[in-house]
Design a protein around this motif. Structure first.
Motif, PDB file in Angstrom:
ATOM      1  N   TYR A  83     -24.150   0.413 -10.068  1.00  0.00           N
ATOM      2  CA  TYR A  83     -23.092   0.902  -9.183  1.00  0.00           C
ATOM      3  C   TYR A  83     -21.793   0.253  -9.680  1.00  0.00           C
ATOM      4  O   TYR A  83     -21.692  -0.989  -9.679  1.00  0.00           O
ATOM      5  CB  TYR A  83     -23.441   0.434  -7.766  1.00  0.00           C
ATOM      6  N   SER A  95     -25.481   0.028   5.014  1.00  0.00           N
ATOM      7  CA  SER A  95     -24.399   0.941   5.355  1.00  0.00           C
ATOM      8  C   SER A  95     -24.920   2.118   6.161  1.00  0.00           C
ATOM      9  O   SER A  95     -26.060   2.552   5.974  1.00  0.00           O
ATOM     10  CB  SER A  95     -23.753   1.444   4.062  1.00  0.00           C
ATOM     11  N   ARG A 108     -17.140   5.735   8.222  1.00  0.00           N
ATOM     12  CA  ARG A 108     -17.012   4.355   7.770  1.00  0.00           C
ATOM     13  C   ARG A 108     -17.625   3.322   8.722  1.00  0.00           C
ATOM     14  O   ARG A 108     -17.000   2.914   9.704  1.00  0.00           O
ATOM     15  CB  ARG A 108     -15.547   3.966   7.495  1.00  0.00           C
ATOM     16  N   ALA A 162     -20.565  -0.155   8.218  1.00  0.00           N
ATOM     17  CA  ALA A 162     -21.585  -0.846   7.430  1.00  0.00           C
ATOM     18  C   ALA A 162     -21.805  -2.228   8.031  1.00  0.00           C
ATOM     19  O   ALA A 162     -21.175  -2.582   9.027  1.00  0.00           O
ATOM     20  CB  ALA A 162     -21.129  -0.960   5.975  1.00  0.00           C
ATOM     21  N   CYS A 172     -29.853  -3.949  -6.257  1.00  0.00           N
ATOM     22  CA  CYS A 172     -29.671  -2.762  -5.424  1.00  0.00           C
ATOM     23  C   CYS A 172     -30.976  -1.983  -5.402  1.00  0.00           C
ATOM     24  O   CYS A 172     -31.383  -1.416  -6.404  1.00  0.00           O
ATOM     25  CB  CYS A 172     -28.548  -1.896  -5.995  1.00  0.00           C
ATOM     26  N   ASN A 181     -29.171   2.991  -6.823  1.00  0.00           N
ATOM     27  CA  ASN A 181     -28.241   3.995  -7.312  1.00  0.00           C
ATOM     28  C   ASN A 181     -27.759   3.446  -8.650  1.00  0.00           C
ATOM     29  O   ASN A 181     -27.223   2.343  -8.670  1.00  0.00           O
ATOM     30  CB  ASN A 181     -27.063   4.143  -6.335  1.00  0.00           C
ATOM     31  N   GLY A 229     -17.476  -0.628   5.458  1.00  0.00           N
ATOM     32  CA  GLY A 229     -18.165  -0.092   4.286  1.00  0.00           C
ATOM     33  C   GLY A 229     -18.803  -1.155   3.428  1.00  0.00           C
ATOM     34  O   GLY A 229     -18.345  -2.295   3.366  1.00  0.00           O
ATOM     35  N   SER A 230     -19.879  -0.769   2.762  1.00  0.00           N
ATOM     36  CA  SER A 230     -20.531  -1.700   1.844  1.00  0.00           C
ATOM     37  C   SER A 230     -19.781  -1.798   0.525  1.00  0.00           C
ATOM     38  O   SER A 230     -19.911  -2.791  -0.192  1.00  0.00           O
ATOM     39  CB  SER A 230     -21.967  -1.257   1.552  1.00  0.00           C
ATOM     40  N   LYS A 231     -19.009  -0.751   0.189  1.00  0.00           N
ATOM     41  CA  LYS A 231     -18.215  -0.865  -1.032  1.00  0.00           C
ATOM     42  C   LYS A 231     -17.252  -2.045  -0.876  1.00  0.00           C
ATOM     43  O   LYS A 231     -17.197  -2.919  -1.733  1.00  0.00           O
ATOM     44  CB  LYS A 231     -17.434   0.420  -1.290  1.00  0.00           C
ATOM     45  N   ALA A 261     -28.199  -0.124   0.652  1.00  0.00           N
ATOM     46  CA  ALA A 261     -27.537   1.079   1.196  1.00  0.00           C
ATOM     47  C   ALA A 261     -28.498   2.249   1.375  1.00  0.00           C
ATOM     48  O   ALA A 261     -28.265   3.120   2.207  1.00  0.00           O
ATOM     49  CB  ALA A 261     -26.385   1.495   0.287  1.00  0.00           C
ATOM     50  N   TYR A 262     -29.585   2.257   0.596  1.00  0.00           N
ATOM     51  CA  TYR A 262     -30.507   3.400   0.643  1.00  0.00           C
ATOM     52  C   TYR A 262     -31.849   3.056   1.279  1.00  0.00           C
ATOM     53  O   TYR A 262     -32.819   3.794   1.119  1.00  0.00           O
ATOM     54  CB  TYR A 262     -30.710   3.949  -0.783  1.00  0.00           C
ATOM     55  N   TYR A 308     -19.767  -3.241  -8.551  1.00  0.00           N
ATOM     56  CA  TYR A 308     -20.132  -4.642  -8.825  1.00  0.00           C
ATOM     57  C   TYR A 308     -19.427  -5.123 -10.091  1.00  0.00           C
ATOM     58  O   TYR A 308     -18.929  -6.250 -10.171  1.00  0.00           O
ATOM     59  CB  TYR A 308     -21.633  -4.829  -9.036  1.00  0.00           C
ATOM     60  N   ASP A 330     -28.069  -5.147  -2.117  1.00  0.00           N
ATOM     61  CA  ASP A 330     -27.467  -3.917  -1.605  1.00  0.00           C
ATOM     62  C   ASP A 330     -28.590  -2.962  -1.190  1.00  0.00           C
ATOM     63  O   ASP A 330     -29.300  -2.419  -2.034  1.00  0.00           O
ATOM     64  CB  ASP A 330     -26.589  -3.292  -2.698  1.00  0.00           C
ATOM     65  N   SER A 332     -23.437   4.887   5.783  1.00  0.00           N
ATOM     66  CA  SER A 332     -22.905   6.013   4.996  1.00  0.00           C
ATOM     67  C   SER A 332     -23.970   7.026   4.628  1.00  0.00           C
ATOM     68  O   SER A 332     -23.860   8.205   4.952  1.00  0.00           O
ATOM     69  CB  SER A 332     -22.243   5.495   3.717  1.00  0.00           C
ATOM     70  N   LYS A 333     -25.008   6.586   3.917  1.00  0.00           N
ATOM     71  CA  LYS A 333     -26.019   7.530   3.471  1.00  0.00           C
ATOM     72  C   LYS A 333     -27.069   7.709   4.549  1.00  0.00           C
ATOM     73  O   LYS A 333     -27.602   8.786   4.742  1.00  0.00           O
ATOM     74  CB  LYS A 333     -26.668   7.056   2.166  1.00  0.00           C
TER      75      LYS A 333
HETATM   76  C1  LIG Z   1     -22.956   4.720  -1.291  1.00  0.00           C
HETATM   77  C2  LIG Z   1     -23.253   3.331  -1.669  1.00  0.00           C
HETATM   78  C3  LIG Z   1     -22.863   2.269  -0.838  1.00  0.00           C
HETATM   79  C4  LIG Z   1     -22.191   2.517   0.486  1.00  0.00           C
HETATM   80  O1  LIG Z   1     -20.838   2.349   0.422  1.00  0.00           O
HETATM   81  P1  LIG Z   1     -19.968   2.530   1.731  1.00  0.00           P
HETATM   82  O2  LIG Z   1     -18.683   1.853   1.379  1.00  0.00           O
HETATM   83  O3  LIG Z   1     -20.677   1.848   2.856  1.00  0.00           O
HETATM   84  O4  LIG Z   1     -19.797   4.004   1.956  1.00  0.00           O
HETATM   85  C5  LIG Z   1     -23.172   0.968  -1.210  1.00  0.00           C
HETATM   86  N1  LIG Z   1     -23.854   0.721  -2.350  1.00  0.00           N
HETATM   87  C6  LIG Z   1     -24.252   1.717  -3.159  1.00  0.00           C
HETATM   88  C7  LIG Z   1     -25.025   1.380  -4.372  1.00  0.00           C
HETATM   89  C8  LIG Z   1     -23.956   3.052  -2.850  1.00  0.00           C
HETATM   90  O5  LIG Z   1     -24.362   4.022  -3.665  1.00  0.00           O
END
Ligand SMILES: *Cc1c(COP(=O)(O)O)cnc(C)c1O
Length: 410
Positions: free
Chosen positions: A132, A246, A257, A259, A183, A187, A107-109, A217-218, A135, A215, A248-249
């Motif tokens: 987000y 990631s 899971r 990334a 980012c 987000n 995961g990126s989180k 992710a999107y 951070y 980041d 994820s999205k």
């Molecule tokens: C959803 C999201 C992620 C992804 O997190 P995961 O742990 O890979 O699910 C990363 N950065 C941002 C800003 C997000 O909104």
């Protein structure tokens, strides 16, 4: 008596989502027959695509058989996935990477949090506002900050306001910083950085000897062909940036899971005595010691995202969400709201009407329209007066929610 890490005590109790949950529960209790529509969460709703599920199943079957069973994999990820990502996702952007520069993770989180392990505490860190929350909070947890002030800013962090005046892309920090989180697509604001803006950041980081945590992710939600998907599309970025991506999205992997983090081999930072150290070497050591890799079936499923069928199906889902975003954005704009985002990102960032605070607008939307969103102030002080709606819902709900909001405003 064992002592706790007291930095954790500086964190303000998880406030945003618990408070949203509390208000929604109270409303539903008082109004059990109101059909509440939730456009607040940043989680996907469409199931995994057939091509991905097929690869996932096949990999599980391999584990059931002695000849094809797999135990521990490489901590950095399987070569089949790393090479697929480089070939299908980076090379088309004109970005060349070595396998050793890509690290697969769960995961990126976690990656954006864990990356702090390899940097000294004395670094000055800049983050966006709104942001987000990961951070901010992970820098508090690791001990880089003092307490929060009454607005919610932690002493020791440099906050970069993102507002209407700067189009929700931060200006360069006022003071010298060592690490900058960016980012894009963003987000919560849905803002993107143009090639010129990203070039500005890379040049700034190179001049200031700073490292950018990018980041992305999107990135898969970008629709404008002029917007960069990777910071490495910018000349010089391999000398100043770490990139997080990631599944994820992009491919509905929030529950599965998977990334990746890119740490280029030429990227260096210094010891106090002035020696250069390659960050790739440190991250590799960190991962090999503290992480044991992502499961084989998950990595097989992730690789299937880039198969011909897999990518076609993945794109269809992204397009579906982006059509939701368009419906929300256009619907609310035509009702007279000021809306941002929603074009290259699955989030709509709207300005609350009539100068309402984010939470007042939350209550109004819940009580009058039975629609749940996320108050912008929950992402940072500069988010006050704004509100986030997510495009990850199903189509009927999105249309119905927009209709209700329009009726209540017109
Ligand atoms: C959803 C999201 C992620 C992804 O997190 P995961 O742990 O890979 O699910 C990363 N950065 C941002 C800003 C997000 O909104």
């Amino acid at each position: 008596m064992a002592l706790v890490n007291e930095h954790y005590l500086k964190l303000k109790a998880g406030y945003l989502f618990p408070e949203i949950g509390r208000r929604v529960r109270a409303f539903i209790e008082a109004n059990p027959q109101a059909g509440v529509i939730r456009l607040g969460i940043g989680d996907v709703t469409r199931p995994l695509s057939p091509a991905i599920i097929k690869a996932f199943h096949e990999a599980v079957d391999e584990l059931a058989c002695e000849e094809t069973f797999m135990g521990y994999g490489p901590e950095q990820g399987y070569e089949f996935l790393i090479d697929t990502i480089i070939e299908k996702s980076y090379n088309p952007l004109g970005v060349q990477l070595k396998s050793s520069e890509v690290f697969i993770s769960d995961g990126s989180k976690c990656d954006t949090a864990n990356i702090l392990d390899i940097f000294a505490l004395g670094n000055i860190v800049a983050i966006g506002d709104p942001v987000y929350p990961v951070y901010n909070d992970t820098n508090v947890m690791i001990g880089r900050t003092g307490d929060a002030d009454e607005k919610g800013y932690y002493q020791g962090l440099v906050y970069m306001p993102c507002n209407e005046a700067n189009g929700f892309t931060p200006n360069f920090p006022r003071r010298k910083v060592d690490i900058i989180y960016l980012c894009f697509p963003n987000n919560p604001t849905g803002a993107v950085a143009t090639r010129e803006q990203l070039t500005g950041w890379v040049d700034y980081a190179l001049r200031a000897d700073a490292i950018i945590f990018f980041d992305a992710a999107y990135e898969a939600f970008i629709t404008d062909p002029a917007i960069p998907h990777s910071i490495y599309e910018i000349e010089g970025a391999k000398r100043c940036a770490i990139e997080f991506r990631s599944f994820s999205k992009t491919a509905g992997f929030t529950g599965v899971r998977c990334a990746l983090t890119v740490v280029p081999e030429e990227l260096v930072a210094q010891t106090i005595s002035g020696e250069s150290v390659h960050l790739n070497r440190l991250w590799n050591r960190r991962q090999a010691t503290k992480f044991n890799g992502v499961s084989y079936p998950v990595q097989k499923a992730a690789a299937a995202v880039y198969s011909e069928e897999g990518w076609k199906q993945t794109r269809e889902i992204i397009d579906f969400y982006m059509e939701n975003a368009r419906i929300i954005r256009d619907g609310l704009a035509s009702a007279g709201l000021t809306v941002y985002g929603g074009v290259n990102a699955p989030y709509i960032w709207l300005k609350t009407p009539g100068g309402l605070t984010s939470w007042d607008f939350f209550d109004k939307l819940l009580n009058e329209c039975h629609v749940v969103g996320t108050p912008g102030s929950g992402f940072g002080p500069s988010g006050e007066g704004f509100f986030r709606l997510s495009a990850f819902g199903n189509r009927e709900n999105v249309i119905e929610a927009v209709e209700r909001i329009r009726k209540s405003l017109m």
